[in-house]
Design a protein around this motif. Sequence first.
Motif, PDB file in Angstrom:
ATOM      1  N   SER A 176       4.629  -0.085   3.857  1.00 23.88           N
ATOM      2  CA  SER A 176       3.568   0.705   3.995  1.00 23.88           C
ATOM      3  C   SER A 176       3.654   1.466   5.437  1.00 23.88           C
ATOM      4  O   SER A 176       4.531   1.047   6.153  1.00 23.88           O
ATOM      5  CB  SER A 176       2.424   0.245   3.746  1.00 23.88           C
ATOM      6  OG  SER A 176       2.091  -0.511   5.043  1.00 23.88           O
ATOM      7  N   ARG A 179       1.573   1.597   7.467  1.00 19.28           N
ATOM      8  CA  ARG A 179       0.756   0.931   8.632  1.00 19.28           C
ATOM      9  C   ARG A 179       1.768  -0.209   9.145  1.00 19.28           C
ATOM     10  O   ARG A 179       1.413  -0.966   9.983  1.00 19.28           O
ATOM     11  CB  ARG A 179      -0.466   0.133   8.107  1.00 19.28           C
ATOM     12  CG  ARG A 179      -1.815   1.136   7.983  1.00 19.28           C
ATOM     13  CD  ARG A 179      -2.945   0.524   7.676  1.00 19.28           C
ATOM     14  NE  ARG A 179      -2.948  -0.608   6.954  1.00 19.28           N
ATOM     15  CZ  ARG A 179      -2.880  -2.053   7.442  1.00 19.28           C
ATOM     16  NH1 ARG A 179      -3.026  -2.146   8.733  1.00 19.28           N
ATOM     17  NH2 ARG A 179      -3.086  -2.999   6.508  1.00 19.28           N
ATOM     18  N   THR A 214       5.285 -11.065   1.617  1.00 21.18           N
ATOM     19  CA  THR A 214       4.538 -11.539   2.802  1.00 21.18           C
ATOM     20  C   THR A 214       4.027 -12.957   2.384  1.00 21.18           C
ATOM     21  O   THR A 214       3.990 -13.884   3.691  1.00 21.18           O
ATOM     22  CB  THR A 214       3.437 -10.557   3.079  1.00 21.18           C
ATOM     23  OG1 THR A 214       2.720 -10.451   2.148  1.00 21.18           O
ATOM     24  CG2 THR A 214       3.964  -9.378   4.182  1.00 21.18           C
ATOM     25  N   ALA A 250      -0.327 -14.870  12.608  1.00 23.20           N
ATOM     26  CA  ALA A 250      -1.016 -15.754  11.425  1.00 23.20           C
ATOM     27  C   ALA A 250      -0.642 -17.199  11.090  1.00 23.20           C
ATOM     28  O   ALA A 250      -1.487 -18.092  11.170  1.00 23.20           O
ATOM     29  CB  ALA A 250      -0.874 -14.973   9.896  1.00 23.20           C
ATOM     30  N   GLY A 310      -5.763  -9.045  14.544  1.00 26.71           N
ATOM     31  CA  GLY A 310      -6.590  -8.146  13.698  1.00 26.71           C
ATOM     32  C   GLY A 310      -5.665  -7.245  13.115  1.00 26.71           C
ATOM     33  O   GLY A 310      -4.316  -7.577  12.850  1.00 26.71           O
ATOM     34  N   ARG A 311      -6.016  -6.065  12.560  1.00 30.60           N
ATOM     35  CA  ARG A 311      -5.303  -5.219  11.684  1.00 30.60           C
ATOM     36  C   ARG A 311      -4.644  -4.236  12.235  1.00 30.60           C
ATOM     37  O   ARG A 311      -3.356  -3.669  11.778  1.00 30.60           O
ATOM     38  CB  ARG A 311      -6.291  -4.747  10.761  1.00 30.60           C
ATOM     39  CG  ARG A 311      -5.767  -4.211   9.333  1.00 30.60           C
ATOM     40  CD  ARG A 311      -6.664  -3.306   8.521  1.00 30.60           C
ATOM     41  NE  ARG A 311      -6.555  -3.142   7.293  1.00 30.60           N
ATOM     42  CZ  ARG A 311      -6.537  -1.810   6.573  1.00 30.60           C
ATOM     43  NH1 ARG A 311      -6.930  -0.895   7.334  1.00 30.60           N
ATOM     44  NH2 ARG A 311      -6.028  -1.726   5.294  1.00 30.60           N
ATOM     45  N   SER A 312      -4.895  -3.836  13.342  1.00 28.16           N
ATOM     46  CA  SER A 312      -4.291  -2.609  13.954  1.00 28.16           C
ATOM     47  C   SER A 312      -2.986  -2.910  14.480  1.00 28.16           C
ATOM     48  O   SER A 312      -2.833  -3.664  15.015  1.00 28.16           O
ATOM     49  CB  SER A 312      -5.243  -2.277  15.282  1.00 28.16           C
ATOM     50  OG  SER A 312      -4.515  -1.226  16.093  1.00 28.16           O
ATOM     51  N   LYS A 347       2.949  -9.864  13.139  1.00 27.31           N
ATOM     52  CA  LYS A 347       2.158 -10.008  12.408  1.00 27.31           C
ATOM     53  C   LYS A 347       1.917 -11.807  11.733  1.00 27.31           C
ATOM     54  O   LYS A 347       0.827 -12.478  11.813  1.00 27.31           O
ATOM     55  CB  LYS A 347       1.605  -9.128  11.179  1.00 27.31           C
ATOM     56  CG  LYS A 347       0.636  -9.321  10.323  1.00 27.31           C
ATOM     57  CD  LYS A 347      -0.612  -8.623  11.046  1.00 27.31           C
ATOM     58  CE  LYS A 347      -1.761  -8.907  10.187  1.00 27.31           C
ATOM     59  NZ  LYS A 347      -3.045  -8.601  10.785  1.00 27.31           N
ATOM     60  N   LEU A 348       3.030 -12.064  11.164  1.00 25.40           N
ATOM     61  CA  LEU A 348       3.401 -13.255  10.454  1.00 25.40           C
ATOM     62  C   LEU A 348       3.075 -14.353  11.732  1.00 25.40           C
ATOM     63  O   LEU A 348       2.617 -15.331  11.570  1.00 25.40           O
ATOM     64  CB  LEU A 348       4.743 -13.482   9.907  1.00 25.40           C
ATOM     65  CG  LEU A 348       4.659 -12.572   8.521  1.00 25.40           C
ATOM     66  CD1 LEU A 348       5.881 -12.426   8.225  1.00 25.40           C
ATOM     67  CD2 LEU A 348       4.009 -13.334   7.440  1.00 25.40           C
ATOM     68  N   GLY A 407       0.930  -1.137  -0.069  1.00 33.35           N
ATOM     69  CA  GLY A 407      -0.015  -0.104  -0.121  1.00 33.35           C
ATOM     70  C   GLY A 407       0.950   1.277   0.120  1.00 33.35           C
ATOM     71  O   GLY A 407       1.652   1.346  -0.621  1.00 33.35           O
ATOM     72  N   ASN A 452      -5.234 -14.162  15.926  1.00 32.31           N
ATOM     73  CA  ASN A 452      -6.337 -13.120  15.881  1.00 32.31           C
ATOM     74  C   ASN A 452      -6.146 -11.798  16.382  1.00 32.31           C
ATOM     75  O   ASN A 452      -7.261 -11.434  16.976  1.00 32.31           O
ATOM     76  CB  ASN A 452      -7.792 -13.754  16.163  1.00 32.31           C
ATOM     77  CG  ASN A 452      -8.023 -15.267  15.351  1.00 32.31           C
ATOM     78  OD1 ASN A 452      -7.913 -15.315  14.395  1.00 32.31           O
ATOM     79  ND2 ASN A 452      -8.609 -16.073  16.308  1.00 32.31           N
ATOM     80  N   ILE A 490       6.308  -4.247  12.392  1.00 30.87           N
ATOM     81  CA  ILE A 490       5.369  -5.366  13.135  1.00 30.87           C
ATOM     82  C   ILE A 490       5.167  -6.434  12.253  1.00 30.87           C
ATOM     83  O   ILE A 490       4.521  -7.556  12.753  1.00 30.87           O
ATOM     84  CB  ILE A 490       3.829  -4.839  13.359  1.00 30.87           C
ATOM     85  CG1 ILE A 490       3.313  -4.309  11.993  1.00 30.87           C
ATOM     86  CG2 ILE A 490       3.892  -3.443  14.265  1.00 30.87           C
ATOM     87  CD1 ILE A 490       1.637  -3.981  11.904  1.00 30.87           C
ATOM     88  N   SER A 491       5.685  -6.577  11.152  1.00 36.50           N
ATOM     89  CA  SER A 491       5.549  -7.832  10.166  1.00 36.50           C
ATOM     90  C   SER A 491       6.077  -8.978  10.846  1.00 36.50           C
ATOM     91  O   SER A 491       5.011 -10.059  10.758  1.00 36.50           O
ATOM     92  CB  SER A 491       6.366  -7.563   8.802  1.00 36.50           C
ATOM     93  OG  SER A 491       7.562  -7.186   9.240  1.00 36.50           O
TER      94      SER A 491
END
Lengths: 313, 84
Positions: A212, A214, A189, A238, A271-273, A234-235, A8, A269, A230-231
């Motif tokens: 990006s 975010r 990713t 997930a 989320g996106r934030s 996040k991974l 993004g 879980n 944060i990647s």
Amino acid sequence: MQPNERQGPERPRTWTSRSIGSRFQHEIFYRLIRIGGRRLAYFMLHPVVSYYVLCRPSVRRKTHYYLRRRFPDGKSSARWVDSYRMLLKLGQVLADRASVGILGPREMRVELSGREKLLQLLGERRGLILLLSHAGSWQVALSALGFLNLPVNLLLDREPGDIDRQYFEHAGRSCPYRVIDPQGYLGGTLEMLQVLKKGEVLCLMGDRVFGSNRSYVKIDFLGAQAPFPISAFKLASAASVPVAVLFSYKTGIDRYELKIARIIRVPENLGRSGDAFRPYVSQFAAELEAFVQEHPYQFFNFYNMWQAHPASA
Amino acid sequence: MTTNEKLKIIIIQELNLEEITPEEIDDEAPLFGEGLGLDSLDAVELVVQIQKHFGVEIKDMEEGRLAFRSINTLGGFIEERRAA
């Protein structure tokens, strides 16, 4: 790749992976290592580093971003010495890396603290993220992971014109780990998620933001807010895999230590934030801060990590 | 409810796209970048949500590259996998 297949909104990159030295300078040091070993290269580093500290204010300035935070009470005269020590240590680490490639792995003794912990994590058979940083020598860390007997993947950004060689390139060997390109589809990713789901090891850098707006959160680091990616977390969330914070640092002329500083488990879980990942990124930042307190001249981020950014997560 | 409609609701709810309604999402518009404006971290979340809601796993990058072009391609991918 279509432009709209990339990530993004991109944030301007504030760092570069390129070496400050020229190809010619690198080649001289490689020859010195072949002729007289690592010690001769170390000896020649003193005049070279002196030149950079005394005659290249742009290089000196790049060390000051970090040194001002690490030694906030330091006088300007002491800062020159600190710049010298930091650049000398970088030079030694690069010479070590080249020595391992040119003269062989016996040039360096690597001790791993936390080997059992690492094997125990891999025993869970669900993949592992090794979170590295630009502290000490992450290349040495990777060269010592052969005992894992698992495919090791590394997210590695190599800018055009980057002349710095990896240790295996000196020996003409093929790359011992699989490189995932962050410039690839969706920043790599999906590839990263795929290798984790296969139970493999994924190495990421936890201290430089890429991608990006975010993709990071701001965390207190050495007394001020700095963006951290944060990647990795996040991974981990997930793929439901643990994150092992790994530091590799020089402890002697021919010695390195690898240390598993902390295991971070990220719930699913979230989320996106980005804020949901803040507690886990904070744990990494705290470990990194503890590392630089203990090894102040082995932190190699030569850019302003604390620079204000147009967007925050 | 069609797979595409369910997908749009999942994307809006799970990726917190509060400023957009399902009707405003074009079935053919790119999901990432200039279209819906999702980014690489959203891709990770989307993989998780598709598995959670549809029981369909996107196993590799090539599958993802084909499926993630638009709502239509993603909906088609999910239906194909569920029918198999």
